[in-house]
Design an enzyme around this catalytic site. Structure first.
Site, PDB file in Angstrom:
ATOM      1  N   SER A 175     -45.181   7.204  26.721  1.00 32.47           N
ATOM      2  CA  SER A 175     -46.012   8.603  26.993  1.00 32.47           C
ATOM      3  C   SER A 175     -45.411   8.801  28.719  1.00 32.47           C
ATOM      4  CB  SER A 175     -47.245   8.035  26.961  1.00 32.47           C
ATOM      5  OG  SER A 175     -48.193   9.207  27.462  1.00 32.47           O
ATOM      6  N   ARG A 203     -40.483  10.923  21.853  1.00 32.13           N
ATOM      7  CA  ARG A 203     -41.717  10.547  20.739  1.00 32.13           C
ATOM      8  C   ARG A 203     -42.384  12.125  20.497  1.00 32.13           C
ATOM      9  NH1 ARG A 203     -44.381  10.009  16.846  1.00 32.13           N
ATOM     10  NH2 ARG A 203     -46.083   8.079  16.553  1.00 32.13           N
ATOM     11  N   THR A 229     -54.450   9.821  26.086  1.00 31.87           N
ATOM     12  CA  THR A 229     -54.829   8.373  25.859  1.00 31.87           C
ATOM     13  C   THR A 229     -56.349   8.313  25.926  1.00 31.87           C
ATOM     14  OG1 THR A 229     -52.678   7.812  26.650  1.00 31.87           O
ATOM     15  CG2 THR A 229     -54.335   6.118  26.938  1.00 31.87           C
ATOM     16  N   CYS A 240     -33.022  16.109  16.706  1.00 30.82           N
ATOM     17  CA  CYS A 240     -33.233  14.725  16.602  1.00 30.82           C
ATOM     18  C   CYS A 240     -32.624  14.121  18.297  1.00 30.82           C
ATOM     19  CB  CYS A 240     -32.204  14.214  15.476  1.00 30.82           C
ATOM     20  SG  CYS A 240     -32.394  12.193  15.749  1.00 30.82           S
ATOM     21  N   CYS A 256     -32.528   5.531  15.031  1.00 33.44           N
ATOM     22  CA  CYS A 256     -33.872   6.310  14.815  1.00 33.44           C
ATOM     23  C   CYS A 256     -34.855   5.540  15.894  1.00 33.44           C
ATOM     24  CB  CYS A 256     -34.384   6.187  13.696  1.00 33.44           C
ATOM     25  SG  CYS A 256     -35.953   6.983  13.440  1.00 33.44           S
ATOM     26  N   CYS A 274     -39.437   8.820  16.230  1.00 32.66           N
ATOM     27  CA  CYS A 274     -40.097  10.169  17.015  1.00 32.66           C
ATOM     28  C   CYS A 274     -41.012  10.668  16.100  1.00 32.66           C
ATOM     29  CB  CYS A 274     -39.222  10.802  18.011  1.00 32.66           C
ATOM     30  SG  CYS A 274     -38.119  11.706  17.261  1.00 32.66           S
ATOM     31  N   CYS A 321     -37.816  14.782  13.035  1.00 30.93           N
ATOM     32  CA  CYS A 321     -37.265  15.317  11.796  1.00 30.93           C
ATOM     33  C   CYS A 321     -37.995  15.582  10.823  1.00 30.93           C
ATOM     34  CB  CYS A 321     -36.242  14.345  11.247  1.00 30.93           C
ATOM     35  SG  CYS A 321     -36.832  12.602  10.850  1.00 30.93           S
TER      36      CYS A 321
END
Length: 621
Positions: free
Chosen positions: A119, A368, A404, A565, A590, A593, A596
């Site tokens: 984050s 992310r 959050t 991506c 990968c 996140c 895709c």
């Protein structure tokens, strides 16, 4: 089977057999271009995962032992992020206060708590003040109070400053700049002190159901499956965790939540969720340029006015001259040639940004997806046997770029609604899995709902002829002046996957070559994420139809997955024999996140969990 344990030591020994499989077969390095070419003809088909090719129809699985061990808990929590840990902590607080036995188990797919957490992050501490009032005395890693707020509209060469007036959503007075992975790791320690059983490295792959259709719990994924989908000699079934109530806090676009949406029709009365991708780097900069506590945000360049997004640059105060910087792009963009990663790299060269980075060096990278749908896109939150918390349903305050505190609050409210039911001695339930509708009721009366309702129209207001600038005018009038009290609610434009235009209708984007000092290539960036997966396992990026990428995505949209991506997972390579192209999936790259799964214009990609412990190894992202 699951003794109480420290998540960094004893719990790892609980999965010793799984780790042995990883050690024997792991490929510790990312695919290089040479490696990819060498492996391009290994398998004739792309997808070998059992969710697409059932094992019941595969002769190689005949005679395999498929029974799973099962264990029981009062509450099972899926996901060790802020929401899941807040729920776990609050449940044990209530149990300890009332001197009641309560077994709470939390499973997390990352190898360590916090290793998959990414984050910005500028944290609003309200939920911490409520959940752990003495967090300062306990040493919570909130070291950097915000001291300065800067907001800018960027053009290609210049900056237009925007005054940060009190009451505007981006005002950060009283907030803290944090590395959220470190905060989550600390929360895990607090949870274990209270008696929560935490099991990292366990990827929940399946929702289990009672005969009456209510949720029974979850199953972790099987291990020891070869890349071609066949069982290895060390194959081992996952295990089942049953509970009276299962709390799903997987984070944005959770793969189990997707199953639950369909099973219980939870999205029937809400709009489709809309998303963004956030890319982030951490830099060590020249100490002379370091301004601890400074928060900088910008919008506009390098994006056009119809592409939602912006940047952040936060100066941390953790003993070293560190800055966290990142770029967010709304996934409802229309140009298939757009690359969020390369927009991020281009942004760093802006005359207002580059001087901060010059002479410094990059030490971390990650990405992310995040929810941007707001209150319009929140699904039904409860169903027999379970409920949804945190970024899984999507409680992010989009104009604040903060989720959050709302995620934590949702976990606390869930715990307070669940606790009396799971501890009642004479409770009558119509289903085997307990239904807790009280959670939805109390959440809609809480500060979360009030906060999200006030900002509900800001994100969709950007869908106008003037784009960004029309949205900013709307925000100034209807949020800053009227505080979101307008008697209407704007709608989003539908699924992000459906917003791409055909490539022939769009102009290719000419991105500058990275200089290796401020901007970088994709694979060297992914290397900084610590990403690794067991090499000899089926790709967890599954395709419902292996022919769709070339026949539709490449033909109509020029293969957008190779650009959206942020980890170089997808690329189109020439066929080994004859003319034409094929899609190659470099699953080891990968970073989890989920972009895709969200943005694929054919909705052909289905992200499922790899073996537990795989993925990025973020260190305080």
């Amino acid at each position: 089977m699951l003794p109480a344990s420290r998540y960094s030591t004893k719990a790892q020994r609980c999965v010793r057999a799984w780790r042995t499989v990883k050690t024997e077969h792991a490929c510790p390095q990312l695919y290089t271009a040479v490696h990819r070419r060498a492996c391009s003809s290994v398998a004739p088909r792309i997808t070998t995962h059992y969710t697409i090719h059932p094992r019941e129809k595969d002769a190689r699985w005949e005679g395999m032992e498929m029974e799973r061990f099962a264990d029981e808990a009062d509450v099972v929590i899926v996901g060790g992020g802020p929401a899941g840990l807040s729920a776990a902590i609050r449940l044990k607080q209530l149990a300890n206060e009332q001197e009641k036995e309560l077994r709470v188990c939390l499973v997390e797919k990352a190898s360590q708590i916090g290793a998959h957490t990414l984050s910005g992050a500028c944290l609003e501490p309200s939920a911490f003040n409520e959940l752990i009032p003495d967090w300062k005395e306990r040493g919570a890693p909130l070291h950097t109070p915000v001291t300065e707020d800067i907001f800018s509209i960027l053009t290609e060469k210049h900056r237009i400053p925007v005054p940060m007036l009190p009451g505007l959503p981006m005002n950060n007075h009283g907030n803290y700049i944090v590395r959220l992975g470190n905060v989550v790791r600390w929360m895990g320690e607090q949870a274990e002190e209270l008696g929560v059983e935490i099991y990292p490295g366990y990827a929940a792959s399946e929702v289990l159901f009672h005969e009456d259709g209510s949720v029974k719990g979850i199953a972790t994924n099987d291990v020891g499956i070869a890349k071609d989908g066949s069982p290895k000699d060390v194959f081992e079934r996952g295990m089942e965790l049953h509970a009276k109530v299962t709390i799903f806090g997987e984070g944005c676009h959770g793969h189990l939540a997707k199953q639950l949406y369909k099973k219980f029709n939870l999205r029937e009365n809400c709009e489709p969720q809309t998303y963004a991708i956030g890319l982030k780097e951490v830099w060590m900069i020249d100490e002379k340029k370091w301004r601890p506590g400074r928060v900088e945000h910008s919008v506009a360049w390098p994006l056009n006015r119809h592409t939602y997004g912006g940047s952040f640059l936060y100066h941390l105060n953790e003993g070293e001259p560190l800055v966290a910087l990142g770029f967010v792009v709304g996934l409802d963009y229309s140009n298939p040639y757009l690359s969020p990663f390369r927009e991020f790299q281009r942004w760093k060269h802006h005359p207002f940004v580059a001087p901060t980075l010059e002479g410094g060096h990059r030490i971390a990278y990650g990405a992310r997806a995040l929810n941007e749908g707001g209150i319009q896109s929140i699904p039904e939150l409860t169903f027999p046997g379970g409920l949804l918390i945190g970024c899984s349903p999507g409680f992010m305050n989009v104009p604040k770029i903060k989720g959050t505190h709302t995620a934590m609050k949702s976990g606390m409210l869930a715990a307070e609604a669940v606790f009396p039911k799971v501890t009642a001695e004479d409770l009558h339930s119509e289903t085997a899995g307990l239904h807790v509708p009280e959670y939805s009721e109390v959440l809609k009366k809480s500060s979360i709902w009030k906060e999200l309702h006030a900002v509900r129209n800001i994100r969709p207001s950007f869908h106008n002829y003037f784009g960004l600038y029309g949205g900013m005018v709307y925000t100034g009038i209807f949020y800053w002046i009227l505080r979101g009290k307008e008697p209407w609610t704007l709608k989003h434009c539908g699924l992000d996957a459906h917003q791409l235009k055909p490539a022939k209708e769009c102009t290719p984007i000419d991105y500058p070559k990275p200089d290796g000092k401020i901007s970088f290539d994709l694979l060297s960036s992914v290397a900084l994420s610590g990403t690794n997966h067991e090499g000899d396992q089926p790709a967890h990026l599954t395709l419902r139809d292996d022919s769709v990428p070339v026949d539709r995505n490449l033909a109509l949209f020029d293969g957008p997955e190779q650009r959206f991506c942020p980890a170089g997972v997808y690329e189109y390579v020439p066929l080994d024999e004859g003319d034409g192209m094929r899609l190659q999936i470099n699953a080891q790259n990968c970073v989890h996140c989920k972009t895709c799964d969200i943005k694929d214009p054919s909705q052909n990609i289905n992200w499922v969990v790899p073996e537990g412990g795989g993925g990025p190894a973020y260190n305080g992202m």
